[in-house]
Write an enzyme that holds these catalytic residues in place. Structure first.
Site, mmCIF file in Angstrom:
data_model
loop_
_atom_site.group_PDB
_atom_site.id
_atom_site.type_symbol
_atom_site.label_atom_id
_atom_site.label_comp_id
_atom_site.label_asym_id
_atom_site.label_seq_id
_atom_site.Cartn_x
_atom_site.Cartn_y
_atom_site.Cartn_z
ATOM 1 N N LYS A 1 -10.934 -7.478 4.093
ATOM 2 C CA LYS A 1 -10.413 -7.013 5.343
ATOM 3 C C LYS A 1 -10.898 -7.861 6.603
ATOM 4 C CE LYS A 1 -10.607 -2.330 3.124
ATOM 5 N NZ LYS A 1 -11.027 -1.139 3.620
ATOM 6 N N GLU B 1 -5.300 7.388 8.810
ATOM 7 C CA GLU B 1 -5.166 8.593 7.576
ATOM 8 C C GLU B 1 -3.467 8.826 7.396
ATOM 9 O OE1 GLU B 1 -7.563 9.790 5.519
ATOM 10 O OE2 GLU B 1 -8.317 7.898 6.426
ATOM 11 N N SER B 2 -3.040 8.425 6.398
ATOM 12 C CA SER B 2 -1.376 8.240 6.339
ATOM 13 C C SER B 2 -1.002 9.844 6.839
ATOM 14 C CB SER B 2 -0.953 8.260 5.056
ATOM 15 O OG SER B 2 -1.587 8.883 4.215
ATOM 16 N N CYS C 1 0.899 -1.199 -0.082
ATOM 17 C CA CYS C 1 0.052 -0.004 0.115
ATOM 18 C C CYS C 1 1.014 1.512 -0.116
ATOM 19 C CB CYS C 1 -0.915 0.091 1.222
ATOM 20 S SG CYS C 1 -1.896 1.615 1.467
#
Lengths: 267, 241
Positions: B57, B82-83, B30
Site C-alpha cells: 500500500k 467501507e464498500s 478487488c
C-alpha cells in the site's frame, strides 16, 4: 402553585422509577432458555419481544436503543451454548439480539437498532444526515478492525507470553477511537447511535484489567475517560448497566468455558 | 484524472481531486471495490479512479483512510470508506435509481441477508479454492447453506432488489463473477439443479450493462490471484505496458 409543581415533579420522577425498574425487572428475572425448552408463545399483537442474553455486548446495543427510546418490550434470554431448537428456526445465525413483533423477525444488533428507529420514529437515534451516518459506520469499522479482536482475545484468555503483544495492539487500536471522539459524545452534544453501539465494551473495561492486566488510563485516553463518565450518568445506560464486579464474575465463568448466563438471578 | 496503473508503496501522492469531482480509490481486482463501481455505474454517477496496490500500500493512502482499504471515496474534502457504507452514502446523496428500499422491514431484510453472506459465504470463498484447506468439506457445507438462503430470497423476483438490481445484487455479484476461479483452482462449482434461481439470477446479472461494462474474464482474475499467491501481486495485470 408550589404544591402543584412539586406534585408534577414527583409524578414525573415516579414514572421514571417505574420505567427504570420495569425494564430492569424484566431483564434480571429471566433465566436463559436452553435446548429442549418449549418455544415461548408469541407476544401479543403489536407487542415487541427481544431475544437476548443478559451479559451479551451486542444485545446490550439494542437494549440501550430500547431504553433511550422508551419502548416497552418483553425479554426472553437464550442459553448461548445450548441454544433452543426453536430459536435456531427463528434466526439461522443463532445469535442475539433478535427482535420479534407480529411474527416478524429482525436480527443483527445494528440492523435491529435501525429497524427500531424505523418502526418507532419518535426520538430517532440513527443519524438522518447521510455523511454523519457514514462517519458513524466508519468509526465502527475502525473499532471492528483495530480494537474488537484484540479486546476479545484479552478477555477470553491469551497465553501469558502472547499477552503483551495483544495488549499493545489493543491499546494502539483504541487510540483511533480516542481520536474519533471530538465532541462530548461520539454523536455530538448528546449520546446517539455510535455512543450506544460502542458503550457495551467500555462498560466491561474492568474485565480487561482483571483478566489481562490491561488498564485504560485517563492519561493516555483522556477523552474516552471523560466520555465514559458522561455515559454512566445517562438513565438509559444505567437501565442496562451491570457493575464491574458482576462483569468480572461473569468474565471468570467465560474464561472457564462455562459462561453463567443466569449469574445473579435468584434461585 | 483517472489512473489505471496502481500506486504502490513509495509512490508520491496524487493531487487531491478537483472541487466537485468524486474520486474512487480502488484496485482493479478487488471484489469490495467492485461493489462500489457497480453502484456508481448503476446510478450513472460520474467519478474518477485512482488505483492502488492493496498489498504494497502507498503510505499516503493511510492519511486518507486509516484502514487504507479500497474502496475509498473522496469528494470535496469528505472521505467515505467501507464498500457498503460507500454504497449507502452514494444512494442517499446522489440522484439516479434508488438501490435500497425505505420501508424499515425491507431495509432490515437487506441487513439480515448481508449478515448471512458475511457469516457463511465470503469468509469461506477463497478457502474453497485451496484443495488442501483443512476442514474443506465442512466449509463447503456452510458455504452452500449460505447460498440456499440466497436461493430462497430470489424467488419471485428477478433480482434481490426487485425488478432491477439493488443494494444486495451489487454487494454479492463480485464473488459470483469470480466463482469460475474456484472451479479452475479446485474443481468446486455450484450445481444449477441445486440452485436454479441463483443461476437464473446470474444470467440476468451478466446481461446488465453496468455489469458488462466492468466485467473481467476468468483467466485475468486467475492471473491476479496467482500473482498474489506467488508473493508478487500485480494489480496492473492485463493493462497495456
Amino acid at each position: 402553585m408550589f404544591i402543584i409543581s412539586r406534585f408534577r415533579v414527583q409524578a414525573r420522577f415516579s414514572v421514571f422509577c417505574r420505567r427504570y425498574s420495569q425494564t430492569f425487572a424484566n431483564m434480571s428475572s429471566e433465566r436463559a432458555l436452553k435446548r429442549g425448552s418449549a418455544c415461548p408463545p408469541p407476544h401479543g399483537p403489536g407487542k415487541l419481544r427481544l431475544y437476548s442474553m443478559r451479559f451479551c455486548t451486542y444485545a446490550q446495543r439494542t437494549r440501550l436503543f430500547l431504553a433511550a427510546k422508551g419502548i416497552e418490550y418483553e425479554t426472553i434470554n437464550i442459553h448461548l451454548r445450548e441454544k433452543p431448537e426453536w430459536f435456531l428456526e427463528k434466526t439461522p445465525i443463532g445469535k442475539v439480539p433478535v427482535l420479534e413483533k407480529d411474527g416478524k423477525i429482525v436480527y443483527e444488533s445494528l440492523v435491529c437498532n435501525e429497524y427500531l428507529d424505523g418502526i418507532y420514529p419518535d426520538k430517532c437515534i440513527t443519524p438522518r444526515d447521510p455523511l454523519e451516518k457514514a462517519r458513524q459506520s466508519m468509526v465502527l469499522a475502525l473499532w471492528d478492525t483495530k480494537v474488537a479482536g484484540f479486546y476479545s482475545k484479552l478477555v477470553r484468555g491469551t497465553k501469558e507470553d502472547e499477552r503483551p503483544a495483544v495488549a499493545k495492539q489493543f491499546v494502539d487500536g483504541l487510540q483511533y477511537i480516542e481520536n474519533a471522539l471530538t465532541q462530548p459524545f461520539f454523536s455530538g452534544d448528546k449520546a446517539g447511535a455510535l455512543d450506544y453501539n460502542l458503550w457495551p465494551w467500555f462498560e466491561r473495561f474492568s474485565m480487561l484489567k482483571n483478566c489481562a492486566g490491561v488498564e485504560v488510563s485517563a492519561d493516555k485516553f483522556p477523552k474516552l475517560t471523560a466520555w465514559m463518565g458522561r455515559m454512566l450518568e445517562l438513565p438509559e445506560v444505567k437501565a442496562c448497566f451491570f457493575s464491574p464486579e458482576v462483569h468480572d464474575q461473569y468474565g471468570k465463568t467465560l474464561l472457564a468455558g462455562k459462561s453463567d448466563y443466569d449469574l445473579g438471578l435468584e434461585e | 484524472m483517472s489512473s489505471e496503473k496502481a500506486f504502490k508503496t513509495g509512490s508520491t501522492a496524487p493531487d487531491p481531486p478537483a472541487p466537485g469531482v468524486l474520486r474512487l480509490i480502488s484496485m482493479r481486482f478487488c471484489p469490495y471495490a467492485h461493489r462500489t463501481i457497480l453502484a456508481l455505474t448503476a446510478k450513472g454517477i460520474e467519478y474518477e479512479t485512482v488505483n492502488v496496490c492493496t498489498v504494497n500500500k502507498p503510505e499516503w493512502f493511510f492519511a486518507i483512510n486509516p484502514l487504507a482499504k479500497v474502496p475509498t471515496l473522496q469528494h470535496d474534502g469528505k472521505v467515505v470508506y467501507e464498500s457498503l457504507v460507500c454504497n449507502e452514502y452514494l444512494d442517499r446523496v446522489f440522484p439516479g435509481r434508488k438501490l435500497s428500499p425505505e420501508e424499515p422491514l425491507e431495509k432490515a431484510r437487506i441487513g439480515m441477508l448481508q449478515a448471512i453472506w458475511d457469516a457463511k459465504i465470503s469468509p469461506n470463498f477463497y478457502k474453497i479454492a485451496n484443495k488442501d484447506q483443512e476442514g474443506r468439506e465442512d466449509i463447503i457445507k456452510v458455504f452452500k447453506e449460505g447460498m440456499s438462503f440466497l436461493e430462497k430470497e430470489v424467488t419471485s423476483k428477478s433480482f434481490f432488489g426487485g425488478d432491477e438490481p439493488g443494494f444486495l445484487d451489487y454487494s454479492f455479484w463480485p464473488w459470483f463473477e469470480r466463482m469460475p476461479v474456484l472451479e479452475v483452482a479446485s474443481g468446486f462449482k455450484l450445481e444449477e439443479a441445486e440452485f436454479p434461481k441463483l443461476f437464473a439470477w446470474q444470467a440476468a446479472m451478466r446481461d446488465r450493462p453496468e455489469v458488462k461494462e466492468h466485467a473481467k474474464d476468468t483467466p485475468i482474475h486467475l492471473q491476479y490471484l496467482m500473482s498474489r499467491k506467488q508473493g508478487n501481486p500485480d494489480p496492473d495485470a492485463g493493462l497495456q505496458a
